[in-house]
Design an enzyme around this catalytic site. Sequence first.
Site, PDB file in Angstrom:
ATOM      1  CB  SER A 167      -0.904   0.005   1.230  1.00  0.00           C
ATOM      2  OG  SER A 167      -1.654   1.192   1.294  1.00  0.00           O
TER       3      SER A 167
ATOM      4  N   GLY B 125      -3.934   3.824   0.887  1.00  0.00           N
ATOM      5  CA  GLY B 125      -4.898   3.964   1.968  1.00  0.00           C
ATOM      6  C   GLY B 125      -6.120   4.764   1.563  1.00  0.00           C
TER       7      GLY B 125
ATOM      8  CB  CYS C 201      -4.114   5.901  11.311  1.00  0.00           C
ATOM      9  SG  CYS C 201      -4.141   5.363   9.593  1.00  0.00           S
TER      10      CYS C 201
END
Length: 396
Positions: free
Chosen positions: A116, A141, A224
């Site tokens: 990713s 993302g 995150c």
Amino acid sequence: VKMNPFGTYYGPQRHHWSRAKGQILGVYNLVAAQGKSIAPSYNGCSETAMMAMFPYDGKELTQEKKAEICAFSDGAVISGENDTAKSFDKCNVIFRQTKADGIDEKDLKNPVMTASGTFGSGAEYGDFVDLSKLGAVTTKGVANIPWPGNPTPRIAETYGGMMNAVGLQNPGIDVFCKRDIPFLQQNNASIIVNVCGKSEQDYVEVVERLADEDVALLEINVSCPNVKEGGIAFGQDPKAVEAITKEMKKYAAQPVIMKLSPNVTDITEMARAAEAGGADCLSLINTLTGMKIDIDRRTFVLANKTGGMSGPAIHPIAVRMVYQTAQAVKLPLIGMGGIATAEDAIEMILAGATAVSVGTANFVDPRVTEKIVAGIEDYMRKYNVKDINELIGAVR
């Protein structure tokens, strides 16, 4: 064995990481010619270069640009009929999800995926890679709303790799479902969606939206920051990892991959927490937090001060963490971190990974994933390996 300016090595069968200053990321100026410049360049690496971290605007590459990229790429041209066009009869990997009404299986044709944030959402590489030949395309993302990302400059080169502080810039789930999923479907790609958020509710909104989409798996990015807990990353607190995993499983229609952060004291603690929360699979490692200072300007190279380091320099760390995690949990693992060659991928599989994701190497050679697929097949043929499962975790 030769040393090169980036502090890594190469020899027969190794990836040539030695490039002129700026070209690790500079290749992106070619691959991402369809991008729009949004910031000044730094050390010869413009933000346009980071096509996988910047929304694709749909413009076509010119034939001249395509030729330039192909001339830059190492190794034989991968096109037409060749070994990579053959399917792996015994190289497929299966991910299982336990549901109330039985077992749901996702069968991927081979163990090579994209990491990713390094492959856009597929369209950016469509001119160079046959997406249908990869095990899966893992998207950049995706959040519930558009994220602008961090201030620039936000990319920098390091010895043996790079750092980024892009900040998960993305156009949001609405654009993703309308634009990117149809493209991947048209190209017969298996889709893994990386999901990001700043709160549990943010993640839930994306997961719920994807429930009716033709997506193979979901990868939950727990690196995150959790805004409700003072900004500490979800993935640095085992209780938070277990809680958000349970929440994702409650709403997800697809198998759930929890992507683990290496920026912890003991990654196996986080792996066990995700397993306790009901995760179907784990992926590791995400980037390592680093910093770079410009000694001439006496300032931070990245506007964010710190950034995530990736590339060949972190590969031994990733292999070690994959091995430790494989010994600690019973879940399938997707190994990533500095994979640039088939040998790197096989090393990760021998350590315990069921599949691998290729990231930063895409910036140097946009066709590296197909080459790794072919290299794994060559290795299996050379050592008379009939089934990829014979290699998974073979070194103990």
